[in-house]
Design a protein around this motif. Structure first.
Motif, PDB file in Angstrom:
ATOM      1  N   LEU A 276      -2.295   1.452   0.480  1.00  0.00           N
ATOM      2  CA  LEU A 276      -2.689   0.097   0.071  1.00  0.00           C
ATOM      3  C   LEU A 276      -1.491  -0.841   0.121  1.00  0.00           C
ATOM      4  CD1 LEU A 276      -4.526  -2.047  -1.426  1.00  0.00           C
ATOM      5  CD2 LEU A 276      -3.692  -0.999  -3.553  1.00  0.00           C
ATOM      6  N   GLU A 277      -0.378  -0.385  -0.456  1.00  0.00           N
ATOM      7  CA  GLU A 277       0.831  -1.207  -0.477  1.00  0.00           C
ATOM      8  C   GLU A 277       1.274  -1.549   0.943  1.00  0.00           C
ATOM      9  OE1 GLU A 277       5.086  -1.027  -2.798  1.00  0.00           O
ATOM     10  OE2 GLU A 277       4.520   0.716  -1.612  1.00  0.00           O
TER      11      GLU A 277
ATOM     12  N   GLY B 297       1.174  -9.651   4.959  1.00  0.00           N
ATOM     13  CA  GLY B 297       1.841 -10.747   4.273  1.00  0.00           C
ATOM     14  C   GLY B 297       1.503 -10.891   2.807  1.00  0.00           C
ATOM     15  N   LYS B 298       1.062  -9.785   2.172  1.00  0.00           N
ATOM     16  CA  LYS B 298       0.717  -9.842   0.749  1.00  0.00           C
ATOM     17  C   LYS B 298       1.524  -8.783   0.011  1.00  0.00           C
ATOM     18  CE  LYS B 298      -4.000 -11.053   2.186  1.00  0.00           C
ATOM     19  NZ  LYS B 298      -3.869 -12.505   2.014  1.00  0.00           N
ATOM     20  N   GLU B 299       1.427  -8.777  -1.314  1.00  0.00           N
ATOM     21  CA  GLU B 299       2.150  -7.778  -2.099  1.00  0.00           C
ATOM     22  C   GLU B 299       1.299  -7.265  -3.243  1.00  0.00           C
ATOM     23  OE1 GLU B 299       5.691  -9.508  -3.680  1.00  0.00           O
ATOM     24  OE2 GLU B 299       4.628 -10.950  -4.955  1.00  0.00           O
ATOM     25  N   LEU B 300       1.648  -6.082  -3.730  1.00  0.00           N
ATOM     26  CA  LEU B 300       0.905  -5.449  -4.817  1.00  0.00           C
ATOM     27  C   LEU B 300       1.332  -5.957  -6.188  1.00  0.00           C
ATOM     28  CD1 LEU B 300      -1.176  -3.285  -5.613  1.00  0.00           C
ATOM     29  CD2 LEU B 300       0.655  -1.578  -5.464  1.00  0.00           C
ATOM     30  N   VAL B 301       2.570  -6.331  -6.297  1.00  0.00           N
ATOM     31  CA  VAL B 301       3.123  -6.774  -7.591  1.00  0.00           C
ATOM     32  C   VAL B 301       2.293  -7.918  -8.173  1.00  0.00           C
ATOM     33  CG1 VAL B 301       5.121  -7.817  -8.738  1.00  0.00           C
ATOM     34  CG2 VAL B 301       5.458  -6.062  -6.985  1.00  0.00           C
ATOM     35  N   GLY B 302       1.904  -7.758  -9.433  1.00  0.00           N
ATOM     36  CA  GLY B 302       1.189  -8.810 -10.143  1.00  0.00           C
ATOM     37  C   GLY B 302      -0.310  -8.861  -9.895  1.00  0.00           C
ATOM     38  N   LYS B 303      -0.826  -8.009  -9.027  1.00  0.00           N
ATOM     39  CA  LYS B 303      -2.260  -8.041  -8.709  1.00  0.00           C
ATOM     40  C   LYS B 303      -3.072  -7.306  -9.773  1.00  0.00           C
ATOM     41  CE  LYS B 303      -1.849 -10.208  -4.738  1.00  0.00           C
ATOM     42  NZ  LYS B 303      -0.395 -10.437  -4.752  1.00  0.00           N
TER      43      LYS B 303
ATOM     44  N   VAL C 264      -9.572  -3.675  -0.422  1.00  0.00           N
ATOM     45  CA  VAL C 264     -10.287  -2.499  -0.919  1.00  0.00           C
ATOM     46  C   VAL C 264      -9.731  -1.280  -0.191  1.00  0.00           C
ATOM     47  CG1 VAL C 264     -12.526  -1.323  -1.103  1.00  0.00           C
ATOM     48  CG2 VAL C 264     -12.392  -3.822  -1.357  1.00  0.00           C
ATOM     49  N   ALA C 265      -9.431  -0.227  -0.945  1.00  0.00           N
ATOM     50  CA  ALA C 265      -9.015   1.044  -0.342  1.00  0.00           C
ATOM     51  C   ALA C 265      -9.833   2.147  -0.997  1.00  0.00           C
ATOM     52  CB  ALA C 265      -7.523   1.290  -0.542  1.00  0.00           C
ATOM     53  N   GLU C 266     -10.429   3.001  -0.158  1.00  0.00           N
ATOM     54  CA  GLU C 266     -11.337   4.034  -0.669  1.00  0.00           C
ATOM     55  C   GLU C 266     -10.566   5.270  -1.127  1.00  0.00           C
ATOM     56  OE1 GLU C 266     -15.512   3.465   1.652  1.00  0.00           O
ATOM     57  OE2 GLU C 266     -13.959   4.525   2.774  1.00  0.00           O
ATOM     58  N   GLY C 267     -10.648   5.552  -2.429  1.00  0.00           N
ATOM     59  CA  GLY C 267     -10.011   6.758  -2.969  1.00  0.00           C
ATOM     60  C   GLY C 267     -10.919   7.953  -2.947  1.00  0.00           C
ATOM     61  N   ALA C 268     -12.234   7.718  -2.921  1.00  0.00           N
ATOM     62  CA  ALA C 268     -13.215   8.807  -2.844  1.00  0.00           C
ATOM     63  C   ALA C 268     -13.650   8.990  -1.395  1.00  0.00           C
ATOM     64  CB  ALA C 268     -14.412   8.492  -3.733  1.00  0.00           C
ATOM     65  N   ASN C 269     -14.526   9.978  -1.155  1.00  0.00           N
ATOM     66  CA  ASN C 269     -15.076  10.202   0.172  1.00  0.00           C
ATOM     67  C   ASN C 269     -16.315   9.337   0.375  1.00  0.00           C
ATOM     68  OD1 ASN C 269     -13.421  12.463   1.301  1.00  0.00           O
ATOM     69  ND2 ASN C 269     -14.107  13.464  -0.570  1.00  0.00           N
ATOM     70  N   MET C 270     -16.227   8.405   1.316  1.00  0.00           N
ATOM     71  CA  MET C 270     -17.335   7.516   1.679  1.00  0.00           C
ATOM     72  C   MET C 270     -17.943   6.825   0.447  1.00  0.00           C
ATOM     73  SD  MET C 270     -20.216   8.578   4.530  1.00  0.00           S
ATOM     74  CE  MET C 270     -21.374   9.349   3.392  1.00  0.00           C
ATOM     75  N   PRO C 271     -17.137   6.194  -0.412  1.00  0.00           N
ATOM     76  CA  PRO C 271     -17.673   5.546  -1.609  1.00  0.00           C
ATOM     77  C   PRO C 271     -18.389   4.226  -1.331  1.00  0.00           C
ATOM     78  CG  PRO C 271     -15.331   5.158  -1.491  1.00  0.00           C
ATOM     79  CD  PRO C 271     -15.659   6.113  -0.367  1.00  0.00           C
ATOM     80  N   CYS C 272     -18.125   3.621  -0.183  1.00  0.00           N
ATOM     81  CA  CYS C 272     -18.789   2.367   0.174  1.00  0.00           C
ATOM     82  C   CYS C 272     -19.934   2.658   1.133  1.00  0.00           C
ATOM     83  CB  CYS C 272     -17.809   1.393   0.829  1.00  0.00           C
ATOM     84  SG  CYS C 272     -16.452   0.877  -0.250  1.00  0.00           S
TER      85      CYS C 272
ATOM     86  N   ARG D 224       4.788   9.846   0.746  1.00  0.00           N
ATOM     87  CA  ARG D 224       4.872   8.416   1.021  1.00  0.00           C
ATOM     88  C   ARG D 224       5.011   8.158   2.514  1.00  0.00           C
ATOM     89  NH1 ARG D 224       8.014   4.493   2.357  1.00  0.00           N
ATOM     90  NH2 ARG D 224       9.766   5.938   2.697  1.00  0.00           N
ATOM     91  N   ARG D 225       5.880   8.927   3.172  1.00  0.00           N
ATOM     92  CA  ARG D 225       6.081   8.744   4.612  1.00  0.00           C
ATOM     93  C   ARG D 225       4.816   9.078   5.396  1.00  0.00           C
ATOM     94  NH1 ARG D 225      11.198  11.447   3.992  1.00  0.00           N
ATOM     95  NH2 ARG D 225      10.344  13.217   5.149  1.00  0.00           N
ATOM     96  N   ILE D 226       4.102  10.103   4.973  1.00  0.00           N
ATOM     97  CA  ILE D 226       2.853  10.465   5.656  1.00  0.00           C
ATOM     98  C   ILE D 226       1.850   9.319   5.559  1.00  0.00           C
ATOM     99  CG2 ILE D 226       0.801  11.947   5.499  1.00  0.00           C
ATOM    100  CD1 ILE D 226       2.739  14.243   4.698  1.00  0.00           C
ATOM    101  N   MET D 227       1.699   8.720   4.378  1.00  0.00           N
ATOM    102  CA  MET D 227       0.727   7.641   4.203  1.00  0.00           C
ATOM    103  C   MET D 227       1.133   6.398   5.001  1.00  0.00           C
ATOM    104  SD  MET D 227      -1.403   9.314   2.457  1.00  0.00           S
ATOM    105  CE  MET D 227      -2.633   8.030   2.383  1.00  0.00           C
TER     106      MET D 227
END
Length: 444
Positions: free
Chosen positions: A217-218, A225-231, A339-347, A399-402
């Protein structure tokens, strides 16, 4: 009729009633249409898609065990060994009343591409049982696991099929399964992952899926052009994935304001107190509603509705098809940017399509939740080399894999003229590696 449409119709016809499997195949094939149509004649001649959508092997068996009252109980057991083109089958075991062949085929099919994206030499598989570990004693769970492995061990091994944990299969169950395998084979090998640290397990395995979701996600935010901080972040679920996605998001400067379970959801505008959630879920195994006893300023709502909470980022980390089109519209209308899916096919497919057609960044589960299987593969590596890496070493490898998975999805999307479409990109990147291996190995 196009090859894609022909194969989808075949899958539906030959797998009647298996709606989860149908959905998974349709979503993958639709996203691969560009690459498949560019080589349709070649792929048709070798029946590539027929082979890709048909498991190499499905093992189905009964699991007899004796409960604490001396009564014999019978459950169903399964292992779907879907594709071994790039390595031994790899995928979790799920113990839950909902388990059936359709769900396991959907999960195993998705696992092929997810495992390919990690860069590790592991194929796709999935297994489990309709056994429900809830309200069972440790002795009953041990009896079930030993009976389950007494049949499954014939089809597993470090170079053949390496299961792992999933819903209902945690450290306790993995220990019982591994112990029975060792008893039956006299082999001490890395034939299952998620093991305890004292007998071949890996650090970061518990945290890996949740951490991985946030790392990719990060990277997606940064590249756009966006950041995670403060979201402000809303996360569905409060199990392993949700808890550690919350932990990593907070460490990286975001504010997680909502979590859920099967009964309802909590909203804490000041940010979720994760230590309280861990105490409730990991120690007491209670319900998320108990959070408001410790944090009276938080709000609990029974039932569904977590996606109505205004947020910048949504991480569905609970179960399949939990976020539908109306939820997607609410999220976007309330200012959600990613949006990032943490489960399998949640959407649902309609929700996924809506996000892709709008200005909401969307990362599919086969890329976003690959951290768990990636770390399982790191456990396999440590087992085979008789090594033990530190927490920091494993986390940095994760981290490198992702980051690399994101790069593969981004590159594939650009190559096929759909920049920013990470669903298409992830599927193509995973597909290309598997297909090249299948073609190289002949008709098998």
């Amino acid at each position: 009729m196009s090859y894609v449409d022909e194969i989808y119709e075949r899958v539906v016809r030959e797998n009647r009633g298996e709606v989860e499997f149908h959905q998974a195949v349709k979503e993958v094939l639709e996203s691969l249409r560009l690459v498949i149509e560019s080589k349709e004649d070649e792929y048709r001649k070798i029946a590539l898609l027929e082979r890709l959508t048909e498991p190499e092997r499905i093992i189905s068996f009964r699991v007899p065990w004796i409960d604490d009252n001396g009564q014999v109980q019978i459950n169903k057991g399964y292992r779907v060994q879907f594709n071994s083109a790039i390595g031994p089958y790899k995928g979790g075991l799920r113990f839950h009343p909902s388990v059936n062949e359709s769900i396991l085929k959907f999960l195993g099919f998705e696992q092929i591409f997810k495992n390919s994206l990690t860069g590790h030499p592991i194929g796709g598989g999935k297994g489990g049982s309709n056994f429900d570990p809830k309200c069972k004693s440790d002795r009953e769970i041990m009896a079930f696991c030993q009976s389950f492995m007494t049949e499954l061990y014939k089809y597993t091994g470090a170079a053949q099929d390496v299961p792992a944990g999933d819903i209902g299969v945690g450290a306790r169950e993995i220990g019982f399964l591994f112990g029975q395998y060792k008893r039956l084979t006299s082999q001490y090998e890395g034939m299952i992952t998620g093991k305890g640290l004292k007998f071949g397990g890996s650090l970061v395995r518990t945290e890996s899926t949740g951490y991985g979701v946030v790392y990719i996600l990060e990277e997606m935010l940064k590249k756009n052009g966006k950041e995670l901080v403060g979201k402000k972040v809303v996360i569905s679920g409060s199990g392993n994935v949700a808890i550690y996605a919350t932990e990593k998001a907070q460490q990286l400067g975001a504010k997680v304001i909502a979590l859920s379970d099967s009964q309802g959801y909590i909203y804490d505008q000041n940010g979720i107190n994760l230590e309280i959630v861990k105490q409730i879920k990991e120690v007491r195994r209670g319900t998320i509603e108990e959070y408001i006893e410790a944090v009276p300023s938080a709000k609990y709502t029974a039932g569904k509705g977590i996606w109505s909470i205004p947020c910048h980022i949504a991480l569905p980390c609970a179960t399949q098809n939990e976020l539908d089109l109306e939820d997607a519209k609410m999220l976007r209308g309330n200012g959600c940017i990613a949006v990032a899916e943490g489960a399998n096919m949640p959407c649902t497919m309609k929700a996924t399509n809506y996000f892709q057609e709008s200005d909401v960044l969307f990362m599919p589960g086969k890329a976003a939740n690959a951290g768990g299987v990636a770390t399982s593969a790191l456990e396999m590596s440590q087992n085979s080399m008789h090594l033990y890496w530190t927490f920091a070493e494993v986390e940095e490898k994760l981290r490198r894999i992702m980051v690399n998975i994101f790069a593969k999805a981004e590159d594939a999307a650009k190559r096929y003229g759909v920049p920013g479409n990470y669903v298409v990109g992830a599927n193509i990147a995973g597909f290309e590696k598997v297909v090249d291996a299948m073609i190289a190995q002949g008709i098998v």
